[in-house]
Design a protein around this motif. Structure first.
Motif, PDB file in Angstrom:
ATOM      1  N   GLU A 125     -56.936 -31.138  24.637  1.00  0.00           N
ATOM      2  CA  GLU A 125     -55.966 -31.658  23.669  1.00  0.00           C
ATOM      3  C   GLU A 125     -54.670 -30.842  23.729  1.00  0.00           C
ATOM      4  N   ALA A 126     -54.832 -29.532  23.773  1.00  0.00           N
ATOM      5  CA  ALA A 126     -53.651 -28.658  23.833  1.00  0.00           C
ATOM      6  C   ALA A 126     -52.868 -28.906  25.113  1.00  0.00           C
ATOM      7  N   LEU A 127     -53.588 -29.104  26.201  1.00  0.00           N
ATOM      8  CA  LEU A 127     -52.926 -29.298  27.490  1.00  0.00           C
ATOM      9  C   LEU A 127     -52.073 -30.564  27.485  1.00  0.00           C
ATOM     10  N   VAL A 128     -52.641 -31.648  26.973  1.00  0.00           N
ATOM     11  CA  VAL A 128     -51.895 -32.903  26.959  1.00  0.00           C
ATOM     12  C   VAL A 128     -50.656 -32.757  26.078  1.00  0.00           C
ATOM     13  N   ALA A 129     -50.851 -32.262  24.884  1.00  0.00           N
ATOM     14  CA  ALA A 129     -49.726 -32.133  23.959  1.00  0.00           C
ATOM     15  C   ALA A 129     -48.659 -31.198  24.517  1.00  0.00           C
ATOM     16  N   PHE A 130     -49.143 -30.084  25.110  1.00  0.00           N
ATOM     17  CA  PHE A 130     -48.187 -29.129  25.658  1.00  0.00           C
ATOM     18  C   PHE A 130     -47.389 -29.739  26.806  1.00  0.00           C
ATOM     19  N   THR A 131     -48.079 -30.407  27.684  1.00  0.00           N
ATOM     20  CA  THR A 131     -47.401 -31.002  28.846  1.00  0.00           C
ATOM     21  C   THR A 131     -46.374 -32.019  28.389  1.00  0.00           C
ATOM     22  N   PHE A 132     -46.796 -32.844  27.431  1.00  0.00           N
ATOM     23  CA  PHE A 132     -45.875 -33.847  26.902  1.00  0.00           C
ATOM     24  C   PHE A 132     -44.591 -33.185  26.388  1.00  0.00           C
ATOM     25  N   ASP A 133     -44.753 -32.155  25.592  1.00  0.00           N
ATOM     26  CA  ASP A 133     -43.585 -31.466  25.024  1.00  0.00           C
ATOM     27  C   ASP A 133     -42.807 -30.703  26.086  1.00  0.00           C
ATOM     28  N   HIS A 134     -43.528 -30.074  26.977  1.00  0.00           N
ATOM     29  CA  HIS A 134     -42.881 -29.266  27.998  1.00  0.00           C
ATOM     30  C   HIS A 134     -41.962 -30.130  28.865  1.00  0.00           C
ATOM     31  N   HIS A 135     -42.430 -31.285  29.272  1.00  0.00           N
ATOM     32  CA  HIS A 135     -41.601 -32.177  30.086  1.00  0.00           C
ATOM     33  C   HIS A 135     -40.387 -32.664  29.284  1.00  0.00           C
ATOM     34  N   ARG A 136     -40.647 -32.958  28.003  1.00  0.00           N
ATOM     35  CA  ARG A 136     -39.528 -33.369  27.143  1.00  0.00           C
ATOM     36  C   ARG A 136     -38.433 -32.316  27.111  1.00  0.00           C
ATOM     37  N   ARG A 137     -38.847 -31.068  27.121  1.00  0.00           N
ATOM     38  CA  ARG A 137     -37.863 -29.981  27.025  1.00  0.00           C
ATOM     39  C   ARG A 137     -37.174 -29.687  28.349  1.00  0.00           C
TER      40      ARG A 137
END
Lengths: 219, 219, 219, 219
Positions: C99-111
């Motif tokens: 769960e953390a990985l998906v959320a993090f990746t989503f945000d990381h790419h956004r940034r």
DNA sequence: TATGAATGAGGCTTCATTCAT
DNA sequence: AATGAATGAAGCCTCATTCAT
């Protein structure tokens, strides 16, 4: 399509069946565009867009762009020289006739800026096309002979100094009347528009008259 | 390759790395070509062919055709106004100064037909580019103030009629001097070349002087 | 020149004496320009204008435009993969880690939209340049092995369904996180910007987590 | 010249005077080239070489490169959205319809890589041209309303969880289906081609279906 | 008499790149 | 290590003109 539109279209079509009208239409559009933009600056597409016919008709009637330009140049001269005939110099005494001629020419050129612009464009092109036109040469021969008559009368009456030359006099009058129109854009850009107001033009016309008469009349 | 050609090439190479010389070279070629053929009539290729550098340098230094045209126009004005400064009006009495000014301007414009043609081309383009040039506006402001000084002196001495306007006087002198050059092609095509012989031009200059002085001097 | 300006200039010059800093400066400008305009769309002149050095230095350090592009692409990957290492998956239980990985990746790419844009540009160019870069391949191998560890833990704990494939899982997470950024221009143009508000992005991240967990977790 | 070539030429001539066919021919070539190389990467010369007409016709019908690009973009959307209408969702139960939609979209995008590439190129250009196209906006509005119908049916039948948003669902399906094609070059370069084999794509389609249904269906 | 479709030739401009120091 | 000047190749686009009916 409403009935009104149909009528309009019918009218338009009836124009197209009148070759002379079509030609005149094209020449008028050409004068406007050449006067506005010069020979290479004017586009066949732009000219045809101002027309009631298609671009193809220009080639049909005038052969090519140069052919159209030549006819437009002739038409411009014709129109202006026609206008000049309105002035009857013979009805006036020499001094008055000269004064009237200068003032009239000044105003006449002012009222026909497209003609003046066509002339300037032709000068840019070293008069290459004008030189080939007998029509234009004939038109201008008339202008000179009118001046010769006036000079003869003026010298005979003792109003004009002796030795006034018709071509030089034409040059003098033209210089002032043509420059006023041909150089309006640059002159007003550099020195303000005051000279091109109604009052300013009136003053300049007075100056022009004074300059010519001051040189031609016997003191 | 002959020795002469090698020398030439060597000379050419020595020009490189001298940006100002390259720019001047291009501007001079541009003035010739624009004066000859107008803005749309002149081709970048033809201009660069007259140059010691490549077409590419035109874009390097001037951006585009319009940019080059603007600089050429400015350079043409600069050169002519520079030449005018040779005439020291203040050393002469008002009447003599005015006479000298008219005669000088007439001859000066005759000697600089490319400048006159640039001005006419700019008129064809409605002075769009001239209007944007502060350089040119400044140059011409100087011309007017010189006239104002002369008029002030002439009125003070009682030689000039009262109420002479500097801009109008400039218009009068310019009309005669500019028209003489700008309309030479059409005028000589229509009315013969007699006016453009050495003797003819001399007579016209006299006419011009007489016209201006006749209007400005107190009777 | 004031003293302050001199100081500034001195500082600037001192940068130029530091090759690595100059290179980094150029690469950063290149990433911005390539990300903004694509490979052929970005101009060397524009890149150099964003730089503290001259255009010539780009050729000095990177040979040609392609050379610079390759280095910019590598730098973009490096920066993003560096950022990903901040997330310590091993500290979390498999389900939470995923769960953390998906959320993090989503945000990381956004940034990091410039990175995503570089990737899309590379896709436009059929990955021709990425394929030649060992640097990038190595960076991504690490990402896959991290996933393999997580999957192993998840299967061992019984949280994950059997047969989860690391590359497929990476594909799943990437699809949602990359598309969100790469297609933002067209998607928001067509379907409104509601999805790209803060709240909208938060909802989409939830959807992304739900989608991946829904497929990977044992029911 | 062989007989076959003659025939071909004859065919070619018969195309002339069929403007629509010429335009379609050009647009198809344009889609291929823009999809292959991007907006600045594609050359007008290359496009015209793929055509049965001359480069000149591109300008005749489309004005300039951008004009052609815009029409190519619209044509690409049109073609793909046309293809989507083949799928009749209303004939299926909500759950089956959703499953069919995801699988169909996944395959449909796979079969139309040029469309996906056009979309990515448009994203590179910040959707500047798409934003100006009413045609495209209208096409996509239809896609959303189809989804709204499906969601309404699914919620009514109790198959879907409450609160499913059409735009978000479209985002979910698009992300998986578009990324699969748009990022194929980089993804396969980095993680091998196994995912893009027939079997690999089949597995990914299953994953995509599972992910969407897992989020939308009521547990 | 009239025309929509088509085009060849040539013009302007851009861009990555190299030269000479 | 650094740079201002210079450039060849190639791209986009315009325009007068002709074709085919």
């Amino acid at each position: 399509m409403t009935k009104a539109l149909k009528e309009k279209k019918k009218t338009k079509v009836s124009w197209k069946q009148d070759p002379d009208r079509v030609k005149r239409d094209i020449v008028n559009a050409a004068i406007e565009e050449f006067a506005r933009s010069g020979l290479s600056g004017a586009k066949i597409d732009d000219i045809s867009a101002k027309t009631d016919t298609s671009k193809r008709m220009i080639y049909y009637y005038f052969g090519d762009k140069i052919g159209l330009y030549e006819r437009a140049l002739e038409a411009a001269y014709q129109k202006v020289r026609d206008g000049e005939r309105k002035l009857d110099l013979d009805a006036l005494a020499p001094r008055d006739a000269l004064e009237a001629l200068v003032a009239f020419t000044f105003d006449h050129h002012r009222r026909n800026p497209d003609f003046i612009r066509m002339v300037m464009i032709e000068n840019v092109h070293h008069a290459d096309y004008l030189r080939q036109s007998e029509v234009i040469r004939d038109l201008n021969a008339g202008a000179i002979s009118r001046l010769e008559n006036l000079i003869a009368r003026g010298e005979a009456s003792g109003d004009f100094r002796p030795g006034v030359d018709a071509t030089e006099l034409h040059w003098q009058i033209s210089a002032l009347s043509v420059f006023n129109v041909s150089n309006k854009p640059t002159f007003s850009a550099l020195f303000g528009k005051s000279i091109y107001t109604r009052a300013g033009q009136s003053r300049l016309r007075d100056r022009a008259v004074a300059m010519v008469l001051g040189d031609v009349l016997k003191r």
